[in-house]
Design a protein around this motif. Sequence first.
Motif, PDB file in Angstrom:
ATOM      1  N   THR A  27       0.838  -1.256   0.269  1.00 23.76           N
ATOM      2  CA  THR A  27      -0.030  -0.216   0.199  1.00 23.76           C
ATOM      3  C   THR A  27       0.482   1.171  -0.006  1.00 23.76           C
ATOM      4  O   THR A  27       1.718   1.187   1.179  1.00 23.76           O
ATOM      5  N   GLN A  28       0.310   1.781  -1.098  1.00 21.05           N
ATOM      6  CA  GLN A  28       1.832   3.064  -1.198  1.00 21.05           C
ATOM      7  C   GLN A  28       0.105   4.276  -0.225  1.00 21.05           C
ATOM      8  O   GLN A  28      -0.709   4.424  -0.935  1.00 21.05           O
ATOM      9  N   LEU A  29       1.166   5.243   0.446  1.00 18.38           N
ATOM     10  CA  LEU A  29       0.524   5.979   1.244  1.00 18.38           C
ATOM     11  C   LEU A  29      -0.170   7.182   0.826  1.00 18.38           C
ATOM     12  O   LEU A  29      -0.643   8.268   1.244  1.00 18.38           O
ATOM     13  N   ASP A  30       0.106   7.157   0.014  1.00 17.64           N
ATOM     14  CA  ASP A  30       0.111   8.986  -1.032  1.00 17.64           C
ATOM     15  C   ASP A  30       0.470   8.905  -1.579  1.00 17.64           C
ATOM     16  O   ASP A  30       0.662   7.990  -2.551  1.00 17.64           O
ATOM     17  N   SER A  31      -0.651   9.626  -2.572  1.00 17.37           N
ATOM     18  CA  SER A  31      -0.579   9.415  -4.015  1.00 17.37           C
ATOM     19  C   SER A  31       0.202  10.303  -5.157  1.00 17.37           C
ATOM     20  O   SER A  31       0.259  10.858  -6.476  1.00 17.37           O
ATOM     21  N   HIS A  32       0.777  11.809  -4.286  1.00 18.15           N
ATOM     22  CA  HIS A  32       0.988  12.464  -4.444  1.00 18.15           C
ATOM     23  C   HIS A  32       1.797  13.867  -3.186  1.00 18.15           C
ATOM     24  O   HIS A  32       1.110  13.397  -1.794  1.00 18.15           O
ATOM     25  N   VAL A  33       3.359  13.418  -3.523  1.00 24.28           N
ATOM     26  CA  VAL A  33       3.967  14.065  -2.689  1.00 24.28           C
ATOM     27  C   VAL A  33       4.422  15.433  -3.270  1.00 24.28           C
ATOM     28  O   VAL A  33       5.340  14.537  -4.269  1.00 24.28           O
ATOM     29  N   SER A  34       4.466  16.178  -2.463  1.00 25.13           N
ATOM     30  CA  SER A  34       5.622  17.571  -3.476  1.00 25.13           C
ATOM     31  C   SER A  34       6.512  18.394  -2.381  1.00 25.13           C
ATOM     32  O   SER A  34       6.484  18.158  -1.538  1.00 25.13           O
ATOM     33  N   VAL A  35       7.314  18.013  -3.452  1.00 26.72           N
ATOM     34  CA  VAL A  35       8.462  18.656  -2.867  1.00 26.72           C
ATOM     35  C   VAL A  35       9.663  20.005  -2.482  1.00 26.72           C
ATOM     36  O   VAL A  35       9.363  20.638  -4.261  1.00 26.72           O
ATOM     37  N   SER A  36      10.237  20.844  -1.946  1.00 29.47           N
ATOM     38  CA  SER A  36      10.714  21.498  -2.328  1.00 29.47           C
ATOM     39  C   SER A  36      12.532  21.736  -3.393  1.00 29.47           C
ATOM     40  O   SER A  36      12.931  20.023  -2.277  1.00 29.47           O
ATOM     41  N   GLU A  37      13.019  21.592  -4.275  1.00 27.61           N
ATOM     42  CA  GLU A  37      14.321  21.118  -3.942  1.00 27.61           C
ATOM     43  C   GLU A  37      15.293  21.855  -3.433  1.00 27.61           C
ATOM     44  O   GLU A  37      15.291  22.226  -2.536  1.00 27.61           O
ATOM     45  N   GLY A  38      16.507  20.372  -2.875  1.00 30.09           N
ATOM     46  CA  GLY A  38      17.078  20.928  -1.533  1.00 30.09           C
ATOM     47  C   GLY A  38      16.465  20.263  -0.798  1.00 30.09           C
ATOM     48  O   GLY A  38      16.938  19.794   0.354  1.00 30.09           O
ATOM     49  N   THR A  39      15.297  19.740  -0.624  1.00 30.78           N
ATOM     50  CA  THR A  39      14.371  19.497   0.906  1.00 30.78           C
ATOM     51  C   THR A  39      14.485  17.827   0.248  1.00 30.78           C
ATOM     52  O   THR A  39      14.979  17.075  -0.581  1.00 30.78           O
ATOM     53  N   PRO A  40      14.843  16.966   1.837  1.00 33.50           N
ATOM     54  CA  PRO A  40      14.485  15.598   1.868  1.00 33.50           C
ATOM     55  C   PRO A  40      12.394  14.716   1.234  1.00 33.50           C
ATOM     56  O   PRO A  40      12.064  15.704   1.780  1.00 33.50           O
ATOM     57  N   VAL A  41      13.286  13.714   0.414  1.00 35.53           N
ATOM     58  CA  VAL A  41      12.094  13.331  -0.043  1.00 35.53           C
ATOM     59  C   VAL A  41      11.548  12.297   0.672  1.00 35.53           C
ATOM     60  O   VAL A  41      13.300  11.377   1.568  1.00 35.53           O
ATOM     61  N   LEU A  42      10.812  11.943   1.194  1.00 33.48           N
ATOM     62  CA  LEU A  42      10.004  10.330   1.416  1.00 33.48           C
ATOM     63  C   LEU A  42       8.828  10.022   1.184  1.00 33.48           C
ATOM     64  O   LEU A  42       7.794  11.054   0.926  1.00 33.48           O
ATOM     65  N   LEU A  43       8.572   8.331   0.478  1.00 39.39           N
ATOM     66  CA  LEU A  43       7.987   8.601  -0.311  1.00 39.39           C
ATOM     67  C   LEU A  43       7.966   6.829   0.847  1.00 39.39           C
ATOM     68  O   LEU A  43       8.305   6.082   1.099  1.00 39.39           O
ATOM     69  N   ARG A  44       6.001   6.937   0.971  1.00 37.42           N
ATOM     70  CA  ARG A  44       5.899   5.869   1.953  1.00 37.42           C
ATOM     71  C   ARG A  44       5.403   4.745   1.443  1.00 37.42           C
ATOM     72  O   ARG A  44       4.442   4.889   0.457  1.00 37.42           O
ATOM     73  N   CYS A  45       5.305   3.414   2.239  1.00 37.07           N
ATOM     74  CA  CYS A  45       5.177   2.302   1.582  1.00 37.07           C
ATOM     75  C   CYS A  45       4.716   1.037   2.417  1.00 37.07           C
ATOM     76  O   CYS A  45       5.962   1.451   3.378  1.00 37.07           O
ATOM     77  N   ASN A  46       3.853   0.307   2.818  1.00 38.49           N
ATOM     78  CA  ASN A  46       3.819  -0.811   4.171  1.00 38.49           C
ATOM     79  C   ASN A  46       3.386  -1.513   2.831  1.00 38.49           C
ATOM     80  O   ASN A  46       2.746  -2.330   1.996  1.00 38.49           O
ATOM     81  N   TYR A  47       4.144  -2.754   3.498  1.00 34.30           N
ATOM     82  CA  TYR A  47       4.139  -4.103   2.265  1.00 34.30           C
ATOM     83  C   TYR A  47       2.348  -4.909   3.513  1.00 34.30           C
ATOM     84  O   TYR A  47       2.782  -5.200   4.874  1.00 34.30           O
ATOM     85  N   SER A  48       2.609  -6.344   3.017  1.00 33.29           N
ATOM     86  CA  SER A  48       1.762  -7.229   4.098  1.00 33.29           C
ATOM     87  C   SER A  48       1.905  -8.841   3.428  1.00 33.29           C
ATOM     88  O   SER A  48       1.882  -8.698   2.291  1.00 33.29           O
ATOM     89  N   SER A  49       2.230  -9.618   4.205  1.00 34.19           N
ATOM     90  CA  SER A  49       3.280 -10.411   3.543  1.00 34.19           C
ATOM     91  C   SER A  49       2.983 -11.413   5.491  1.00 34.19           C
ATOM     92  O   SER A  49       3.921 -11.368   6.181  1.00 34.19           O
ATOM     93  N   SER A  50       3.182 -12.562   5.230  1.00 33.25           N
ATOM     94  CA  SER A  50       3.261 -13.560   5.622  1.00 33.25           C
ATOM     95  C   SER A  50       4.171 -14.207   6.492  1.00 33.25           C
ATOM     96  O   SER A  50       4.243 -14.693   7.163  1.00 33.25           O
ATOM     97  N   TYR A  51       5.202 -13.636   5.151  1.00 28.41           N
ATOM     98  CA  TYR A  51       6.511 -14.092   5.748  1.00 28.41           C
ATOM     99  C   TYR A  51       7.246 -13.097   4.855  1.00 28.41           C
ATOM    100  O   TYR A  51       7.037 -11.837   4.782  1.00 28.41           O
ATOM    101  N   SER A  52       9.150 -13.000   4.688  1.00 29.99           N
ATOM    102  CA  SER A  52       9.829 -12.551   5.067  1.00 29.99           C
ATOM    103  C   SER A  52       9.675 -12.176   2.929  1.00 29.99           C
ATOM    104  O   SER A  52       9.713 -12.642   2.362  1.00 29.99           O
ATOM    105  N   PRO A  53       8.805 -10.429   2.799  1.00 30.80           N
ATOM    106  CA  PRO A  53       9.199 -10.270   1.515  1.00 30.80           C
ATOM    107  C   PRO A  53      10.100  -9.956   1.210  1.00 30.80           C
ATOM    108  O   PRO A  53      11.283  -9.842   1.508  1.00 30.80           O
ATOM    109  N   SER A  54       9.742  -9.908  -0.689  1.00 27.72           N
ATOM    110  CA  SER A  54      11.061  -9.683  -1.614  1.00 27.72           C
ATOM    111  C   SER A  54      10.544  -7.902  -1.480  1.00 27.72           C
ATOM    112  O   SER A  54       9.114  -7.934  -2.621  1.00 27.72           O
TER     113      SER A  54
END
Lengths: 111, 113
Positions: free
Chosen positions: A5-32
């Motif tokens: 699940t990607q938690l944000d459909s849009h992210v806006s940042v200014s040039e030179g600032t940090p980027v964070l794009l979020r992703c959660n996973y669902s898996s019953s075992y260690s995923p790839s």
Amino acid sequence: AQSVTQLDSHVSVSEGTPVLLRCNYSSSYSPSLFWYVQHPNKGLQLLLKYTSAATLVKGINGFEAEFKKSETSFHLTKPSAHMSDAAEYFCGTGSARQLTFGSGTQLTVLP
Amino acid sequence: GAGVSQSPRYKVAKRGQDVALRCDPISGHVSLFWYQQALGQGPEFLTYFQNEAQLDKSGLPSDRFFAERPEGSVSTLKIQRTQQEDSAVYLCASSAHQIYEQYFGPGTRLTVT
């Protein structure tokens, strides 16, 4: 079944600032897990992948992602955004024969 | 070197027409994948070939969709009797060994009117 699940459909940042794009996973075992980037009118490109080795994964163009089992997350980060980073980013998971992508996060970089 | 190429890049079809989409993978890549990407969504898996063998076609949405790779290189995705819901970008990808390192083509944008 594995999914992400990607938690944000849009992210806006200014040039030179940090980027964070979020992703959660669902898996019953260690995923790839992986992140791909899609620039307009270009093919998807692999940024980085996690396959149960080091939990902090470094990719191309200064991006990295950390696998956190306790939080079931695999967020993508970059210390300083560049204008050329503007694109759509896809988190995903894979099995032996197919990749499963999230719905994508559109990253806008403001001057 | 040459990447994955797809043709045509754009295709407009009237509902009910048959279409054929071509994929030229990177030379020597054993694995070939087809994905469907609807507007605003991530790619969804359609089918997977290893050389000429179609090992997984679980993602094909109906029996109107058919894919082949007869000589283990070029692949064709055929859609019969196109419907409006088939409108999407069709992506082809190939890989040498590791499934996660897939090289994608630019896609074919299919519009069914």
